[in-house]
Design a protein around this motif. Structure first.
Motif, PDB file in Angstrom:
ATOM      1  N   VAL A 125      31.569  26.149   3.892  1.00  0.00           N
ATOM      2  CA  VAL A 125      31.276  24.896   3.179  1.00  0.00           C
ATOM      3  C   VAL A 125      30.411  24.013   4.061  1.00  0.00           C
ATOM      4  O   VAL A 125      30.856  23.531   5.095  1.00  0.00           O
ATOM      5  CB  VAL A 125      32.568  24.129   2.821  1.00  0.00           C
ATOM      6  N   ALA A 162      29.048  17.371 -10.119  1.00  0.00           N
ATOM      7  CA  ALA A 162      29.944  16.236  -9.872  1.00  0.00           C
ATOM      8  C   ALA A 162      29.435  15.260  -8.817  1.00  0.00           C
ATOM      9  O   ALA A 162      29.348  14.050  -9.063  1.00  0.00           O
ATOM     10  CB  ALA A 162      31.332  16.756  -9.475  1.00  0.00           C
ATOM     11  N   LYS A 163      29.118  15.781  -7.655  1.00  0.00           N
ATOM     12  CA  LYS A 163      28.838  14.894  -6.520  1.00  0.00           C
ATOM     13  C   LYS A 163      27.394  14.405  -6.520  1.00  0.00           C
ATOM     14  O   LYS A 163      27.111  13.267  -6.165  1.00  0.00           O
ATOM     15  CB  LYS A 163      29.142  15.618  -5.203  1.00  0.00           C
TER      16      LYS A 163
HETATM   17  C1  LIG Z   1      34.228  21.187  -1.041  1.00  0.00           C
HETATM   18  C2  LIG Z   1      34.441  20.937  -2.498  1.00  0.00           C
HETATM   19  N1  LIG Z   1      34.252  21.931  -3.362  1.00  0.00           N
HETATM   20  C3  LIG Z   1      34.424  21.762  -4.670  1.00  0.00           C
HETATM   21  C4  LIG Z   1      34.826  20.546  -5.187  1.00  0.00           C
HETATM   22  C5  LIG Z   1      35.040  20.483  -6.671  1.00  0.00           C
HETATM   23  O1  LIG Z   1      34.324  19.556  -7.357  1.00  0.00           O
HETATM   24  P1  LIG Z   1      34.383  19.495  -8.936  1.00  0.00           P
HETATM   25  O2  LIG Z   1      35.482  20.378  -9.396  1.00  0.00           O
HETATM   26  O3  LIG Z   1      34.618  18.066  -9.272  1.00  0.00           O
HETATM   27  O4  LIG Z   1      33.054  20.004  -9.419  1.00  0.00           O
HETATM   28  C6  LIG Z   1      35.066  19.486  -4.340  1.00  0.00           C
HETATM   29  C7  LIG Z   1      35.568  18.202  -4.843  1.00  0.00           C
HETATM   30  O5  LIG Z   1      36.078  17.377  -4.160  1.00  0.00           O
HETATM   31  C8  LIG Z   1      34.849  19.675  -2.961  1.00  0.00           C
HETATM   32  O6  LIG Z   1      35.021  18.687  -2.094  1.00  0.00           O
END
Ligand SMILES: Cc1ncc(COP(=O)(O)O)c(C=O)c1O
Length: 396
Positions: free
Chosen positions: A171, A237-238
């Motif tokens: 990540v 999302a982000k």
């Molecule tokens: C490292 C990481 N992966 C995936 C996600 C998942 O995001 P979402 O399910 O809102 O698209 C998050 C959310 O906090 C994250 O921090």
């Protein structure tokens, strides 16, 4: 007890719990400042909302659509991911999911057999170990510390590797530390995975949120030998302030992508069509809002780092990506704070919430006791006020 063992043994998401508690206290009139949630405070850009509005009036959006995602969105994700990764992906390699979180769950379900080990560099995002266990796998934490900028090395991964090691979670930028691996480190890890036949699950959800001299690198771009065993996950999302819309994706070699599509066909069917239309507009429409939000996060990042570093006993590694800062509170542990003995960061988070009305997520949730995660994706005034309250409480 009739609850199944898999659920009994599972931890609920601590970040969602902190956020829910902070929001509930706020709704009850308490002046709480929440550093808990991993979500931008901005509204979703208008042109994206407009695309959703138009889609909501389309009868086709009122019906079931393909379980793996709408063809146009799958193609848009394939095109964008091919460009960033240097690989060639087709729509068939893409599965659209209910957020990045759901993409990761599908990946582990499609990839792991009982007892398969998955290396997870710590501090890690809270959902990885629980999802891996749900899929029958065994999460193996690989500890990193602030002294190495929270980055795992090939030597550490090699030391943790066994015959059962099936996959590595990679990540970058990282949640919770904001660490960003450079091209050289990323290439070395990818090559190590390729040499050992290990799958890489690379989570690129923060790819557009990098600061200063840091640059995002997609692992298969710098380690092409790892590409045939790499699964990329991301979502809207982000980047686009769309946490509530729930659209993410996985990009995987054909067999794995088809497996995830099969799983979705039995478990969730398609992701909400209106949300998929919004995600398509996010990926293919104007991108100026992304840069405007990134600059706001960058400004707040610097405010947060400076203010936290100025607190005696608190030390901070400058985060270079995402929107979290992960300070160490180790030096303030074992002391009294607001008349209460604070032994660990779980205690500290509780005292901060009760006495200073500030919500942070204790490092224990990320496999890193002694630290806490603060999201700086909140308004400038709240950011300054919240860290000021922490400083005041710790000063006694
Ligand atoms: C490292 C990481 N992966 C995936 C996600 C998942 O995001 P979402 O399910 O809102 O698209 C998050 C959310 O906090 C994250 O921090």
């Amino acid at each position: 007890m009739s609850l199944a063992r898999r659920i009994r043994e599972m931890e609920a998401s601590p970040t969602m719990a902190v956020d829910a508690k902070a929001k509930a206290l706020k709704a009850a009139g308490e002046p709480v400042i929440g550093f808990g949630a991993g979500e931008p405070d901005f509204p979703t850009p208008d042109h994206i909302v407009e695309a959703a509005r138009a889609a909501a009036y389309e009868p086709a959006a009122h019906r079931y659509s393909p379980a793996g995602g709408q063809p146009a969105l799958r193609q848009a994700v394939a095109t964008a991911t091919s460009a960033s990764s240097g690989q060639t992906y087709e729509a068939a390699n893409v599965v659209i999911t209910n957020g990045g979180k759901h993409a990761l769950y599908n990946i582990f379900m499609a990839l792991l057999d009982d007892g398969d080990e998955v290396l997870v560099p710590a501090p890690y995002w809270v959902s990885f170990p629980e999802q891996i266990k749900l899929a029958g796998g065994v999460p193996v934490a690989v500890a990193t510390t602030k002294d190495t900028g929270f980055q795992a090395t090939v030597a550490q991964l090699e030391a943790a590797r066994t015959e059962r090691t099936t996959a590595l979670v990679f990540v970058s930028p990282s949640n919770p530390t904001g660490a960003v691996y450079d091209a050289e480190a990323t290439a070395a890890i990818g090559q190590w995975a390729a040499d050992n036949g290990i799958w890489v699950v690379t989570d690129e959800i923060y790819q557009r949120l990098v600061y200063g001299d840091a640059r995002f690198v997609s692992l298969p771009q710098v380690a092409p030998a790892a590409a045939e065993r790499t699964i990329i996950t991301s979502g809207v999302a982000k980047t686009y302030a769309m946490t509530g819309w729930r659209v993410g994706w996985a990009v995987a070699p054909g067999e794995i992508a088809a497996g995830m599509g099969k799983l979705q066909s039995q478990v969730t069917s398609n992701v909400c069509n209106v949300a998929q239309a919004a995600a398509l507009e996010a990926l293919t429409g104007p991108q100026d809002a992304v840069e405007a939000m990134r600059q706001a996060f960058d400004r707040r990042r610097q405010v947060a780092v400076d203010a936290l570093s100025a607190i005696p006993g608190v030390s901070v590694v400058e985060p270079m990506g995402a929107f979290y800062v992960f300070p160490s509170f180790e030096e303030v542990l074992g002391a009294e704070v607001a008349g209460r003995r604070v032994e660990n960061t779980l205690d500290l988070a509780e005292v901060l919430l009760e006495e200073a009305k500030v919500a942070v997520v204790p490092g224990e949730a990320f496999g890193a006791p002694g630290y806490a995660r603060l999201s700086y994706a909140l308004g400038d005034d709240d950011l300054a006020e919240g860290i000021g309250r922490i400083a005041a409480l710790l000063a006694g």
